[in-house]
Enzyme design. Structure first.
Site, mmCIF file in Angstrom:
data_model
loop_
_atom_site.group_PDB
_atom_site.id
_atom_site.type_symbol
_atom_site.label_atom_id
_atom_site.label_comp_id
_atom_site.label_asym_id
_atom_site.label_seq_id
_atom_site.Cartn_x
_atom_site.Cartn_y
_atom_site.Cartn_z
ATOM 1 N N TYR A 25 0.916 -1.207 -0.127
ATOM 2 C CA TYR A 25 -0.094 -0.079 0.101
ATOM 3 C C TYR A 25 0.917 1.406 -0.052
ATOM 4 C CZ TYR A 25 -3.519 3.608 1.601
ATOM 5 O OH TYR A 25 -4.119 4.553 1.954
ATOM 6 N N ASP A 69 9.614 3.632 -0.053
ATOM 7 C CA ASP A 69 8.602 4.302 0.573
ATOM 8 C C ASP A 69 8.749 4.254 2.196
ATOM 9 O OD1 ASP A 69 6.353 5.115 1.723
ATOM 10 O OD2 ASP A 69 5.050 4.098 0.113
ATOM 11 N N LYS A 92 3.806 10.388 8.138
ATOM 12 C CA LYS A 92 3.463 9.744 9.609
ATOM 13 C C LYS A 92 4.212 10.719 10.594
ATOM 14 C CE LYS A 92 1.284 5.499 7.797
ATOM 15 N NZ LYS A 92 -0.022 5.572 7.658
HETATM 16 C C1 LIG Z 1 4.024 2.738 2.971
HETATM 17 C C2 LIG Z 1 2.958 3.703 2.990
HETATM 18 N N1 LIG Z 1 3.024 4.600 1.924
HETATM 19 C C3 LIG Z 1 2.058 5.649 1.899
HETATM 20 C C4 LIG Z 1 1.119 5.846 2.658
HETATM 21 C C5 LIG Z 1 -0.029 7.112 2.590
HETATM 22 O O1 LIG Z 1 0.152 7.870 3.495
HETATM 23 P P1 LIG Z 1 -0.977 8.872 3.879
HETATM 24 O O2 LIG Z 1 -2.106 7.952 4.602
HETATM 25 O O3 LIG Z 1 -0.535 9.899 4.757
HETATM 26 O O4 LIG Z 1 -1.555 9.351 2.770
HETATM 27 C C6 LIG Z 1 0.924 4.972 3.665
HETATM 28 C C7 LIG Z 1 -0.255 5.059 4.908
HETATM 29 O O5 LIG Z 1 -0.611 4.129 5.548
HETATM 30 C C8 LIG Z 1 1.948 3.908 3.670
HETATM 31 O O6 LIG Z 1 1.744 2.926 4.837
#
Ligand SMILES: Cc1ncc(COP(=O)(O)O)c(C=O)c1O
Length: 441
Positions: free
Chosen positions: A160, A258, A285
């Site tokens: 995700y 990521d 986060k």
């Molecule tokens: C690995 C990863 N990338 C991107 C995101 C997206 O972040 P946001 O919810 O702040 O848009 C998340 C959200 O949980 C994530 O776990």
């Protein structure tokens, strides 16, 4: 597997206890359904029969609408490494609530937070802030496409990367042969993946090598989570990330880590622990200290595509990007997020995973995770990728999560957990006892 049947047969009893404990949340959920479709504005906090509505939080706890103090074991999806309402973060934010919270001009705070992030990420020379992890990933894809002149973003099945069309493929499910996965839509409303997205199986370097070589000329970026959260906090096999680095070098593909979640694993993020240098890193986060945030960092040469005055420059805006409240909260959080603090919390994470493993010994479970992250997986087989992740009994996990909520512990519906520096050891011990009681009947 018959073991899981025992708890699943108690679903109605567990749900009715939850309803009895949470009448105020139930009323709020009913009111929400009159104004929000399905009663929700955020998929990830939905749960059956209704989520606990929260009135506030302090340290390692939140208080729900029914005045129950819950031990928070997910901290708004890992955004609060110091726990709720940390006084240092509150003090840093407070002046901006009275001096103005958003301006049509930058503040110096964005420079301070950028410096702090770059100090920690040796792979990065420049950073651009966004308002969410999703936006950071969107920006990384746009920048990579502009920098390489190629259209496709490669991602791993089961990962995700936020709520955005080009990464909303093969998130919770896989499709096609395991060694030649086909992008599976993770949501309605997508217009197609052809020419935009390539999906690879996690932890399989041979398949990655074959598929990347086949499509190399069209791939701009390879997006990878250094710990795969949704799949079950799955760790990369030894050499997997380094192997991806080699493949990207060979084919002129930008490697994007990521680290929206994994940045918390070490002072230099997961990349520091793995000893692998990505071209771009997406963050979110915890770098916002509990306020909306994201960031994309990387080599100056790559981020230069966003600089003014260049032909075909990549544009990137955002009304609240770099807002002083988030920047101040992020800086205060990182100031307290020192190497010592990180390693102490990681040691506590190791203790929790060990205690859970002992509580679940001999039963068909895996305890996954790293650093301050942990997850209970209802499967006898280790999870290494999306396909093995699908063998886990999601229904068991969901019922267990609700049963644990009845006992006062808030985790995801798939039993992901994380610790903060405000988490009390005694609460963790009570949590492990609650898990032991749950599985031993
Ligand atoms: C690995 C990863 N990338 C991107 C995101 C997206 O972040 P946001 O919810 O702040 O848009 C998340 C959200 O949980 C994530 O776990």
């Amino acid at each position: 597997m018959s073991f899981y049947v025992t708890l699943k047969s108690r679903r109605a009893e567990i749900e009715s206890r939850y309803r009895a404990l949470t009448p105020a949340s139930a009323r709020l959920a009913a009111a929400a359904a009159e104004v929000l479709p399905g009663g929700s504005t955020r998929d990830t906090v939905q749960r059956h029969p209704h989520p606990p509505y929260v009135r506030g939080g302090s340290g390692g706890h939140v208080v729900d609408a029914d005045d129950r103090a819950l031990v928070d074991l997910w901290f708004n999806a890992t955004t609060l490494p110091l726990g709720h309402a940390d006084p240092r973060v509150a003090a840093a934010v407070a002046p901006w609530l009275t001096h103005g919270s958003a301006f049509y001009a930058p503040t110096g705070l964005e420079i301070d937070l950028a410096r702090e992030i770059l100090r920690r990420l040796p792979s990065a020379e420049r950073v651009r802030f966004t308002n969410s992890g999703t936006e950071a990933v969107m920006l990384a894809a746009r920048v990579a496409r502009a920098f390489t002149g190629r259209p496709v973003v490669a991602k791993f099945e089961g990962s995700y990367h936020g709520s955005w069309d080009d990464v909303a493929w093969s998130v919770g499910s896989g499709d096609g042969p395991p060694d030649a996965p086909v992008p599976a839509p993770a949501t309605g409303g997508l217009t197609g993946h052809a020419g935009r997205v390539l999906v690879l199986p996690y932890n399989d370097l041979d398949v990655a090598a074959r598929l990347l070589a086949r499509h190399a000329q069209s791939i701009a970026a390879l997006l990878v989570e250094p710990i795969a959260n949704r799949m079950g906090l799955v760790q990369p096999k030894p050499g997997f990330l380094a192997g991806l680095r080699d493949l990207c070098d060979r084919h002129g593909i930008l490697l994007v880590f990521d680290e929206v979640i994994s940045f918390r694993l070490g002072y230099h993020g997961a990349q520091g622990l793995a000893g692998v240098t990505p071209d771009l890193t997406t963050l979110g986060k915890l770098i916002g200290g509990g306020f909306p945030v994201g960031a994309m960092a990387g080599r100056a040469e790559i981020l230069a595509v966003t600089e003014p005055g260049r032909p075909d420059r990549v544009s990137h805006a955002g009304t609240f990007t770099g807002n002083p409240v988030t920047m101040a909260a992020g800086k205060a959080t990182l100031d307290a997020w020192t190497p010592d603090v990180i390693s102490r919390l990681n040691a506590e994470g190791e203790r929790v995973r060990g205690a859970l493993r002992r509580a679940l010994a001999g039963l068909p479970f895996q305890v996954s995770g790293a650093g301050s992250l942990f997850k209970i997986c209802a499967t006898p087989r280790p999870i290494v990728d999306q396909r093995t992740s699908e063998e886990a009994d999601a229904e068991w996990e969901e019922i267990a999560s609700l049963a644990l909520l009845n006992e006062g512990f808030l985790l995801t519906t798939r039993l992901h957990g994380c610790l903060s520096t405000a988490t009390a050891e005694a609460d963790v011990d009570r949590f492990v006892d609650a898990v032991a009681r749950l599985v031993r009947g």
